[in-house]
Design a protein around this motif. Structure first.
Motif, mmCIF file in Angstrom:
data_model
loop_
_atom_site.group_PDB
_atom_site.id
_atom_site.type_symbol
_atom_site.label_atom_id
_atom_site.label_comp_id
_atom_site.label_asym_id
_atom_site.label_seq_id
_atom_site.Cartn_x
_atom_site.Cartn_y
_atom_site.Cartn_z
ATOM 1 N N THR A 1 -8.839 -7.887 6.538
ATOM 2 C CA THR A 1 -8.331 -9.147 5.993
ATOM 3 C C THR A 1 -9.432 -9.992 5.342
ATOM 4 O OG1 THR A 1 -8.578 -10.049 8.225
ATOM 5 C CG2 THR A 1 -6.393 -9.301 7.617
ATOM 6 N N SER B 1 -11.901 -11.942 3.012
ATOM 7 C CA SER B 1 -11.766 -12.367 1.608
ATOM 8 C C SER B 1 -13.105 -12.248 0.869
ATOM 9 C CB SER B 1 -11.207 -13.784 1.547
ATOM 10 O OG SER B 1 -11.919 -14.583 2.437
ATOM 11 N N GLN C 1 -5.939 -4.727 0.596
ATOM 12 C CA GLN C 1 -5.434 -5.927 -0.085
ATOM 13 C C GLN C 1 -4.949 -5.672 -1.509
ATOM 14 O OE1 GLN C 1 -8.362 -9.113 0.483
ATOM 15 N NE2 GLN C 1 -8.720 -8.351 2.551
ATOM 16 N N CYS D 1 -1.309 -4.547 -0.315
ATOM 17 C CA CYS D 1 -0.489 -5.278 0.659
ATOM 18 C C CYS D 1 -0.910 -6.739 0.779
ATOM 19 C CB CYS D 1 -0.698 -4.701 2.060
ATOM 20 S SG CYS D 1 -0.251 -3.000 2.277
ATOM 21 N N THR D 2 0.027 -7.534 1.305
ATOM 22 C CA THR D 2 -0.367 -8.818 1.867
ATOM 23 C C THR D 2 -0.760 -8.502 3.293
ATOM 24 O OG1 THR D 2 1.330 -9.885 0.534
ATOM 25 C CG2 THR D 2 0.451 -11.142 2.394
ATOM 26 N N ARG E 1 -2.296 -9.811 7.009
ATOM 27 C CA ARG E 1 -2.485 -11.022 7.837
ATOM 28 C C ARG E 1 -3.099 -10.630 9.175
ATOM 29 N NH1 ARG E 1 1.518 -13.370 11.100
ATOM 30 N NH2 ARG E 1 3.050 -11.951 10.216
ATOM 31 N N THR F 1 2.434 -6.273 4.648
ATOM 32 C CA THR F 1 3.658 -6.162 3.847
ATOM 33 C C THR F 1 3.255 -5.589 2.492
ATOM 34 O OG1 THR F 1 4.485 -8.191 4.879
ATOM 35 C CG2 THR F 1 5.671 -7.414 2.927
ATOM 36 N N LEU G 1 2.923 -4.907 -1.331
ATOM 37 C CA LEU G 1 3.217 -5.761 -2.483
ATOM 38 C C LEU G 1 4.240 -5.083 -3.398
ATOM 39 C CD1 LEU G 1 -0.476 -6.714 -3.342
ATOM 40 C CD2 LEU G 1 1.310 -8.302 -2.546
ATOM 41 N N GLN H 1 -2.078 -4.500 -6.932
ATOM 42 C CA GLN H 1 -2.987 -5.256 -7.807
ATOM 43 C C GLN H 1 -3.843 -4.347 -8.679
ATOM 44 O OE1 GLN H 1 -4.532 -9.028 -6.825
ATOM 45 N NE2 GLN H 1 -4.109 -8.725 -4.669
#
Ligand code: SAM
Length: 345
Positions: free
Chosen positions: A185, A187, A201, A204-205, A207, A231, A233, A237
Motif C-alpha cells: 500500500t 505511496s 496499485q 487495484c485499489t 487498502r 478491489t 480497478l 493504470q
C-alpha cells in the motif's frame, strides 16, 4: 427476498469453541507449515468486516484451519462458503462446522496455489468487468510463505481476468506480514515503496485495513500482521501485458537507492544500453535522476509504454535479461579457468 433476510440473520448454533476444537482434534500448529491460529472471534469478525457486506455472498476462504475466520464469514450472512485447506487434520472440525450451517459450507481438501477457483462457483454470479464487483469474496489468513506468491499470481490473474477474476472484479481480503502489507500500500516517496506497491496499485485499489499484533495468534509469530483489502480497478493504470510491466518494474527497483536510469539501463544489451536508455527516459518524459521510490504510477506507465514501443521495433529485446547475461558471462569465465581451479571451487 424473505429467504435472503433469513440467511443474513443466520447465526451458527452453539458449537465447541475454536480452542476446544483444537484440543478435541489435537490440532497442534505445525511450525513447518507456519500455522498461527486466530481464536478470538471479535478479531475474526473485524477481519471479515473489512470485506464489506457478505450478505448472501459467495466466499472462498483460503486456509480455514480450525475455522475461526470461517465462523465469522458464516455469521456475516454468506450464503455459500467454499474453504480450501491443505492440511487434512482440519477437515473433521470443518465438517462439524458444515453440519451446523447446512448447505452453506463446502470443503475442499487442496492447495490454493493450484486450486482452480474459476471452476468453484456458478457462472451466474459473474458481473461485467466494468460493472460493480460480483458478490464473491476471497478471504484468508494464510502463512506468509503462501500469501506473497499467491498475491503475485492473483495480480497476474487480475490483469488477464482469469482464476477468481473470471467472475468479474472479485475482491480480496488477505493477511500479510506487516512489512509486506506496508509495501503493498506504500505511496510515492515512502520508504516502503517497492515492486509490490506498483504491481498491486496499477491493477487495484489497495487498502491497508489494520494491523493485528503477533500476540493475537496462537502460537505467536515473530512478526505483526496486516490485513489488506484489494478491489481490482475497472481500468488498470498500465495497459501493457503483465509480464512486460513486471519486467520493467523489477529492473527499475533492482537499484532502489540509485537514480532510476540505472535500472532502466539493464533492460538493454550492453551494445545499445546508454543510447536506448536515454531515448526511453526522454520518450517517457521522466527525470532519470529520480529514485525508483519517487516514481508515480503514471511515470511507470510512461516508461513501460516506451519500453513496449522499443520491443515492437526490436522483438529480441523482450527476451533480454541482464541477470541471465551476467550468469552466462560468469559461466564462460569459469569454463576458461584451468580445470583444477574450477573443481576446487
Ligand atoms: N484461518 C485460520 C485462522 O485464522 O486461525 C488458520 C490460519 S493459519 C496461518 C494458515 C492455514 O492455511 C493453515 O490451516 C494451513 O494448513 C493452511 N494452508 C497453508 N498453506 C496452504 C495452501 N497452500 N493451500 C491451502 N491451505 C493452506
Amino acid at each position: 427476498m424473505a429467504a435472503s433476510r433469513k440467511l443474513a440473520s443466520f447465526r451458527l448454533p452453539p458449537l465447541p469453541t475454536v480452542g476446544e476444537l483444537i484440543k478435541l482434534y489435537n490440532l497442534r500448529a505445525e511450525k513447518q507449515l507456519s500455522q498461527n491460529f486466530l481464536l478470538d472471534l471479535k478479531l475474526t469478525d473485524k477481519i471479515v468486516r473489512q470485506a464489506g457486506s457478505l450478505r448472501d455472498a459467495h466466499v472462498c476462504e483460503v486456509g480455514p484451519g480450525p475455522g475461526g475466520l470461517t465462523r465469522s464469514i458464516v455469521n456475516a450472512g454468506a450464503a455459500d462458503v467454499l474453504v480450501v485447506e491443505k492440511d487434512t487434520r482440519f477437515i473433521p472440525g470443518l465438517k462439524l462446522l458444515s453440519e451446523a450451517a447446512p448447505g452453506r459450507l463446502r470443503i475442499v481438501h487442496g492447495d490454493i496455489l493450484t486450486y482452480r477457483m474459476d471452476r468453484g462457483f456458478p457462472e451466474t454470479i459473474s458481473k461485467p468487468w466494468e460493472g460493480d464487483p460480483p458478490n464473491l469474496h476471497v478471504i484468508g489468513n494464510l502463512p506468509f510463505s503462501v500469501s506473497t506468491p499467491l498475491i503475485i499470481k492473483w495480480l497476474e490473474n487480475i490483469a488477464n481476468r482469469t482464476g477468481p477474476f473470471i467472475y468479474g472484479r472479485t475482491r480480496l481480503t488477505l493477511t500479510f506480514q506487516k512489512e509486506v502489507a506496508e509495501r503493498l500500500t506504500a505511496s510515492t516517496g515512502s520508504k516502503q515503496r517497492s515492486r509490490l506497491s506498483i504491481m498491486a496499485q496499477y491493477l487495484c485499489t489497495v487498502r491497508n485495513c489494520f494491523t493485528i499484533p503477533g500476540r493475537a495468534f496462537v502460537p505467536k509469530p515473530e512478526v505483526d500482521v496486516g490485513v489488506v483489502h484489494f478491489t481490482p480497478l475497472v481500468q488498470s493504470q498500465i495497459q501493457q501485458p503483465f509480464k512486460l510491466v513486471e519486467k520493467v518494474v523489477r529492473n527499475i527497483f533492482q537499484f532502489r537507492r540509485k537514480h532510476c536510469h540505472k535500472g532502466v539501463e539493464k533492460l538493454f544489451p550492453e551494445a545499445c544500453r546508454l543510447e536506448l536508455t536515454q531515448e526511453m527516459m526522454q520518450k517517457a518524459d521522466v527525470d532519470p535522476t529520480l529514485r525508483p521510490t519517487d516514481l508515480t504510477i503514471p511515470q511507470f506507465r510512461a516508461l513501460v509504454d516506451a519500453y513496449a514501443h522499443f520491443c515492437t521495433h526490436e522483438p529480441s529485446l523482450l527476451s533480454y535479461e541482464f541477470r541471465e547475461e551476467l550468469r552466462l558471462k560468469h559461466l564462460a569465465r569459469q569454463r576458461n579457468k584451468p580445470v583444477d581451479t574450477f573443481m576446487d571451487k
